[in-house]
Design a protein around this motif. Structure first.
Motif, short mmCIF file in Angstrom:
data_model
loop_
_atom_site.label_atom_id
_atom_site.label_comp_id
_atom_site.label_asym_id
_atom_site.label_seq_id
_atom_site.Cartn_x
_atom_site.Cartn_y
_atom_site.Cartn_z
N VAL A 1 0.83 -1.74 0.34
CA VAL A 1 0.02 -0.17 0.34
C VAL A 1 0.89 1.56 0.07
O VAL A 1 0.62 2.27 -0.45
CB VAL A 1 -0.62 0.19 1.02
CG1 VAL A 1 -1.23 1.28 1.44
CG2 VAL A 1 -1.95 -1.20 1.23
N ARG A 2 2.19 1.28 0.70
CA ARG A 2 3.16 2.18 0.83
C ARG A 2 3.38 2.00 -0.40
O ARG A 2 3.70 3.58 -0.86
CB ARG A 2 3.95 2.26 1.80
CG ARG A 2 4.69 3.34 1.49
CD ARG A 2 5.83 3.89 3.02
NE ARG A 2 5.15 3.30 4.28
CZ ARG A 2 6.14 2.93 5.53
NH1 ARG A 2 7.09 3.09 5.22
NH2 ARG A 2 5.18 2.92 6.47
N VAL A 3 4.02 1.89 -1.09
CA VAL A 3 4.80 1.55 -2.56
C VAL A 3 3.45 2.44 -3.49
O VAL A 3 4.15 3.79 -4.28
CB VAL A 3 5.17 0.41 -2.29
CG1 VAL A 3 5.63 0.51 -4.53
CG2 VAL A 3 6.69 -0.40 -1.98
N LYS A 4 2.20 1.67 -3.36
CA LYS A 4 1.10 2.35 -4.50
C LYS A 4 1.00 4.08 -4.48
O LYS A 4 1.03 4.59 -5.50
CB LYS A 4 0.23 1.37 -3.95
CG LYS A 4 0.19 0.00 -4.58
CD LYS A 4 -1.51 -0.20 -4.76
CE LYS A 4 -1.64 -2.08 -5.40
NZ LYS A 4 -2.46 -2.81 -4.80
N LEU A 5 0.87 3.54 -3.03
CA LEU A 5 0.08 5.38 -2.08
C LEU A 5 1.68 6.42 -3.44
O LEU A 5 1.32 7.35 -3.21
CB LEU A 5 0.73 5.61 -1.04
CG LEU A 5 -1.15 6.80 -0.44
CD1 LEU A 5 -1.83 7.03 -0.50
CD2 LEU A 5 -1.47 6.92 0.39
#
Length: 299
Positions: A192-196
């Motif tokens: 999720v952090r990479v996508k965000l």
């Protein structure tokens, strides 16, 4: 890498070339190539995580309206920066709610986000509503090529972010998310952090593109600023040029935006039919994009 720098050098020197009677037209086309190629690179940055975003039209519109509203009060560069930040905040809001969705579910949610923003722009009084919003030129109109070089700066930033994502370890995290989120989590990737982060960086570039576009157009309407066509153009250009690379969207942007402007000039009525037919043929016979045709390596 050389191709990327050659592309940037060509557009940096374009205003100094002997363009003759076509000078004004070619510089206008060059400005739109720069802006929409930057928008395409921002979309490709998100696509590298496996997400199909249809929200880039919304980020473009947020940047355009944010810049247009703030420009008379704070000046050109602060307005651009704050407009891009507004787009980034919109991306964080969208991402925090939807990035656990996958594939078409995320695409539908991002499209709904765009439609909500367009409806708000139509209803809110300070945006001008359906009448639209006039926007002053950059730096009060005192620098004739200001818009062009602002567009060039936005593209340079987009290229820098794309190359960083392509050459740094972040590329591996994005590729892992794209291939299999379950495996990526097992490997320790914070999906999720990479996508965000990808969505946030892409939205900043899209917001800057929208801000420069607003100062070039001198007028904004919700139907134009938050157009679905803008989001579709942002995804078609990388697919046409070559996905998950920096050079691919650059090539795709030059060819597609230049072709659209040429067809608009030569054919006028019905040019979209020819443009659409050429796109269909390209997708059918160039599955790897222009880089595949040229023997380039996909990212």
């Amino acid at each position: 890498m050389r191709g990327v720098f050659a592309f940037l050098l060509l557009f940096a020197l374009l205003p100094f070339l002997p363009l003759g009677v076509w000078r004004a037209f070619l510089l206008d086309v060059g400005l739109f190539v720069l802006l929409f190629t930057a928008l395409a690179l921002s979309w490709d940055l998100v696509a590298r995580t496996g997400q199909l975003s249809l929200a880039h039209g919304a980020f473009f519109g947020l940047g355009a309206y944010g810049t247009g509203l703030l420009l008379p009060h704070v000046g050109t560069l602060p307005a651009l920066a704050l407009g891009a930040l507004l787009a980034g905040l919109g991306a964080l809001l969208l991402g925090s709610v939807t990035l656990r969705l996958h594939g078409l579910y995320f695409a539908i949610a991002s499209l709904a986000f765009s439609e909500v923003l367009r409806t708000l722009a139509l209803k809110l009084g300070f945006t001008g509503g359906p009448i639209g919003l006039p926007v002053p030129p950059p730096f009060g109109g005192g620098l004739p090529l200001a818009g062009y070089y602002l567009a060039f700066a936005v593209l340079a930033l987009a290229v820098a972010l794309s190359l960083w994502a392509e050459k740094s370890p972040f590329r591996l995290a994005q590729a892992a998310c794209r291939q299999s989120e379950a495996v990526a989590r097992v490997l320790g990737v914070r999906v999720v952090r990479v996508k965000l982060l990808s969505l946030f960086l892409g939205s900043l570039v899209a917001g800057l593109s929208g801000g420069v576009y607003a100062m070039k157009a001198l007028f904004l309407s919700p139907y134009e600023a938050f157009s679905l066509a803008r989001a579709v153009e942002a995804l078609v250009i990388p697919i046409f040029g070559g996905l998950y690379t920096t050079l691919g969207p650059l090539l795709g942007g030059v060819v597609l935006v230049g072709l659209e402007q040429a067809l608009r000039l030569w054919i006028q009525e019905g040019y979209l039919v020819v443009y659409g037919a050429l796109l269909v043929l390209a997708i059918l016979f160039l599955p790897k994009g222009l880089l595949g045709l040229l023997g380039g390596r996909r990212g």
